[in-house]
Design an enzyme around this catalytic site. Structure first.
Site: not given
Ligand SMILES: NC(=O)C1=CN([C@@H]2O[C@H](COP(=O)(O)OP(=O)(O)OC[C@H]3O[C@@H](n4cnc5c(N)ncnc54)[C@H](OP(=O)(O)O)[C@@H]3O)[C@@H](O)[C@H]2O)C=CC1
Ligand SMILES: CC[C@](O)(C(C)=O)C(=O)O
Ligand SMILES: [Mg+2]
Ligand SMILES: [Mg+2]
Length: 337
Positions: A27, A109, A135, A192
């Site tokens: 994701g 995270h 991301g 965070d």
């Molecule tokens: N969003 C961000 O910018 C930030 C996120 N984080 C952390 O990063 C982590 C990911 O968040 P984020 O990128 O937002 O997540 P997203 O929701 O954008 O993406 C999640 C991904 O995981 C996949 N997924 C869902 N279920 C499963 C499973 N059972 N097995 C394997 N893969 C699976 C999804 O599949 P599908 O594509 O099919 O839906 C998708 O590709 C979290 O811990 C978040 O807190 C940290 C900093 C910033």
């Molecule tokens: C600000 C939201 C965030 O913590 C990030 C992009 O850093 C998240 O969990 O998506």
């Molecule tokens: Mg953050």
């Molecule tokens: Mg966060």
């Protein structure tokens, strides 16, 4: 208290280039880490369930995709970038059976470690590389030769080399170009969650929507209210990003600056600060984490309702129309978005 900040020269890319990395999830963060590590010369495999909508996207981008269990079995560094609420189950079903002494378990995270939802065995390294940005912009900045700052933390150092490995990984996604700060899982998780709830997402979105509502309810044009409360916010925040609040105040008129200094504290007043403290205490006590896990297990009824209400807010329709006239604003945020 001073913090340790690491830059490119402090990190050895060769360490992560010498390992096989499984990125679980594709994701927002997953695609950014997998593509940027691959472009940094790292052997990467993506782990996604058979039915995942992102499998085709990752393969089109030239990445090898396996199931989370297969990817975890192959890799010696496993980075979990699936939703926080899904991680406990993915870990139990697909990762734990494929962990072995000497492997490393990485997080973007600290939620699942901080709140005790995942308890890794003592003979693996447990570390975090947490970009301080969305991301899609992590990927865009890497591709542009820039970088989003990261927090790095080590929860377990079974190998004695966990920090060096985390810094190497951070270098592979561009994080040490901007600076990687050493912290703990607890500090990353609590700051965070607080930041996204009170300031960056919850606070900012509510401020923008409320400002838009006050102007439109007073009879002003929604288009004028949109430019004033949402579009221009980016331009104002760009100046803060470049040179702090001081640079923003340097660029605005003295009329704006007097209004800022005299009225800002009336908007964000002592009551708001008290509410922010309450939000922080819910994060620290685990109350927020318990509520969010229960909400997820119940099928996310409130989350879905609030999401739908947000999407239906009049500011979104006004914005769609106005952004349609500014081709440089409404663009795909990365090649995989
Ligand atoms: N969003 C961000 O910018 C930030 C996120 N984080 C952390 O990063 C982590 C990911 O968040 P984020 O990128 O937002 O997540 P997203 O929701 O954008 O993406 C999640 C991904 O995981 C996949 N997924 C869902 N279920 C499963 C499973 N059972 N097995 C394997 N893969 C699976 C999804 O599949 P599908 O594509 O099919 O839906 C998708 O590709 C979290 O811990 C978040 O807190 C940290 C900093 C910033
Ligand atoms: C600000 C939201 C965030 O913590 C990030 C992009 O850093 C998240 O969990 O998506
Ligand atoms: Mg953050
Ligand atoms: Mg966060």
């Amino acid at each position: 208290m001073s913090v340790e900040v690491y830059y490119d020269d402090d990190a050895d890319l060769g360490l992560i280039q010498g390992r096989k990395v499984a990125v679980i999830g594709y994701g927002s963060q997953g695609h950014a880490h997998a593509l940027s590590l691959r472009d940094s010369g790292v052997d990467v495999v993506v782990g996604l369930p058979e039915g995942s909508k992102s499998r085709a996207k990752a393969e089109e981008q030239g990445l090898r995709v396996l199931t989370p269990a297969e990817a975890s079995a192959e890799a010696d560094v496993i980075m979990i970038l699936a939703p926080d609420t899904a991680q406990r189950r993915i870990y139990a079903e697909s990762i734990a059976p494929n962990l072995a002494a000497g492997k490393a378990l990485f997080f973007g995270h600290g939620f699942n470690i901080r709140y005790g939802l995942i308890k890794p065995p003592a003979d693996v390294d447990v570390a975090m590389v947490a970009p301080k940005g969305p991301g899609h912009l992590v990927r865009r900045q890497y591709a542009d030769g820039k970088g989003v700052p990261c927090l790095v933390a080590v929860e377990q150092d079974a190998s004695g080399g966990a920090l060096a490995l985390a810094l190497s990984y951070a270098k592979g996604i561009g994080g040490t170009r901007a600076g990687a700060i050493r912290t703990t899982f607890t500090e990353e998780t609590e700051t965070d969650l607080f930041g996204e709830q009170a300031v960056l997402c919850g606070g900012a979105a509510a401020l923008v929507q409320t400002g838009f509502e006050v102007l439109t309810e007073a009879g002003y044009a929604p288009e004028v209210a949109y430019f004033e409360c949402l579009h221009e916010l980016k331009l104002i925040v760009d100046l803060m990003y470049e040179g702090g609040i001081a640079k923003m105040r340097y660029s605005i008129s003295d009329t704006a600056e007097y209004g800022d200094l005299s009225r800002g504290p009336r908007v964000i007043d002592a009551r708001v600060k008290e509410e922010m403290r309450k939000i922080l205490s819910e994060v620290q006590s685990g109350e927020f984490a318990r509520e969010w896990v229960a909400e997820d297990e119940a099928g996310r009824p409130n989350f879905s309702k609030w999401q739908a209400e947000g999407a239906a807010h009049p500011i979104e329709e006004t914005g769609r129309k106005l952004r349609g006239m500014m081709s440089w604003v409404d663009r795909p945020i990365t090649e995989t978005a």
